[in-house]
Design a protein around this motif. Structure first.
Motif, PDB file in Angstrom:
ATOM      1  N   LEU A  70       0.813  -1.195  -0.048  1.00 30.12           N
ATOM      2  CA  LEU A  70       0.072  -0.010   0.012  1.00 30.12           C
ATOM      3  C   LEU A  70       0.947   1.198   0.092  1.00 30.12           C
ATOM      4  CD1 LEU A  70      -2.810  -0.900   2.507  1.00 30.12           C
ATOM      5  CD2 LEU A  70      -2.803  -1.085  -0.132  1.00 30.12           C
ATOM      6  N   CYS A  71       2.171   1.103   0.298  1.00 31.66           N
ATOM      7  CA  CYS A  71       3.036   2.124   0.358  1.00 31.66           C
ATOM      8  C   CYS A  71       3.718   2.389  -1.104  1.00 31.66           C
ATOM      9  CB  CYS A  71       4.152   2.253   1.320  1.00 31.66           C
ATOM     10  SG  CYS A  71       5.777   1.583   0.787  1.00 31.66           S
ATOM     11  N   TYR A  72       4.008   3.574  -1.667  1.00 31.98           N
ATOM     12  CA  TYR A  72       4.526   3.940  -2.720  1.00 31.98           C
ATOM     13  C   TYR A  72       5.417   5.210  -2.659  1.00 31.98           C
ATOM     14  CZ  TYR A  72       6.016   3.940  -7.632  1.00 31.98           C
ATOM     15  OH  TYR A  72       6.641   3.914  -9.023  1.00 31.98           O
ATOM     16  N   MET A  73       6.722   5.246  -2.579  1.00 33.83           N
ATOM     17  CA  MET A  73       7.449   6.458  -2.557  1.00 33.83           C
ATOM     18  C   MET A  73       8.564   6.433  -3.260  1.00 33.83           C
ATOM     19  SD  MET A  73       7.982   6.407   1.378  1.00 33.83           S
ATOM     20  CE  MET A  73       8.632   4.974   2.443  1.00 33.83           C
ATOM     21  N   PRO A  74       8.568   6.345  -4.697  1.00 35.21           N
ATOM     22  CA  PRO A  74       9.916   5.947  -5.454  1.00 35.21           C
ATOM     23  C   PRO A  74      10.936   7.035  -5.197  1.00 35.21           C
ATOM     24  CG  PRO A  74       8.040   7.007  -6.685  1.00 35.21           C
ATOM     25  CD  PRO A  74       7.305   6.783  -5.250  1.00 35.21           C
ATOM     26  N   ASN A  75      11.977   6.429  -5.606  1.00 34.67           N
ATOM     27  CA  ASN A  75      13.253   7.265  -5.484  1.00 34.67           C
ATOM     28  C   ASN A  75      14.315   6.934  -6.541  1.00 34.67           C
ATOM     29  OD1 ASN A  75      14.986   9.151  -4.053  1.00 34.67           O
ATOM     30  ND2 ASN A  75      16.261   7.339  -3.218  1.00 34.67           N
TER      31      ASN A  75
END
Length: 192
Positions: A126-131
């Motif tokens: 459920l998380c999504y924080m692309p780097n």
């Protein structure tokens, strides 16, 4: 009293069976090396077949302390889906061109590591924080396609539905994370 022992016995059997199924599930979802495709076959897959250069990159946020980690990169890549001319190498703090051996290693991880047994089940976070990203460029460094990656969440998005990271077996993102680090990328996880 006899019925209590029978009920306890049934619960024990059900519990053991459930644990066995869970172990079997995780065993089958594990990545195994399969050697399905040769280097030349992998290089014919889109977008490797149209790219003059493949790049590993780490996004450089414009603002320190962005309210939602990864949201600025998502917005930037969303705009790139609409207009590839907005691509600017200065938007990345790490930008590593892969040589042929590195490109072959990357495609080997993507296409030759898969499920031990295909269960037709996907795992999602459920998380999504692309780097990070894998960028596909032409000979003049113009952006053709991309894969946006969140190593913290083991998720990714692509610029085109034809692009894939292969089977989403359990260790695939760890293999890719290790590859990024080995190739010289220093920042792969925001939550480290």
């Amino acid at each position: 009293m006899k019925y209590i022992f029978i009920i306890i016995g049934l619960f024990t059997l059900i519990s053991c069976g459930s644990q066995y199924k869970q172990k079997l599930f995780y065993k089958n979802m594990s990545c195994v090396k399969q050697d399905k495709l040769t280097v030349s076959e992998r290089n014919k897959i889109y977008p490797y077949n149209i790219s003059a250069k493949v790049v590993l990159a780490t996004y450089l946020p414009k603002e320190k302390g962005v309210s939602v980690m990864g949201s600025e990169m998502q917005d930037y890549f969303r705009s790139l889906k609409e207009d590839r001319n907005l691509f600017d190498k200065k938007r990345f703090k790490e930008f590593i061109y892969l040589n042929d051996n590195q490109k072959n290693e990357l495609t080997d991880i993507i296409f030759n590591y898969g499920y031990k047994k295909n269960l037709n089940i996907g795992m999602h976070s459920l998380c999504y924080m692309p780097n990070n990203a894998i960028l596909f460029l032409d000979k003049d460094d113009n952006l053709l396609e991309f894969i946006e990656i969140c190593f913290d969440c083991n998720e990714f998005r692509t610029s085109n539905e034809e692009i894939t990271l292969g089977d989403k077996c359990m260790q695939k993102m760890n293999l890719l994370d290790d590859f990024f680090l080995k190739s010289g990328i220093k920042e792969t996880k925001v939550l480290r």
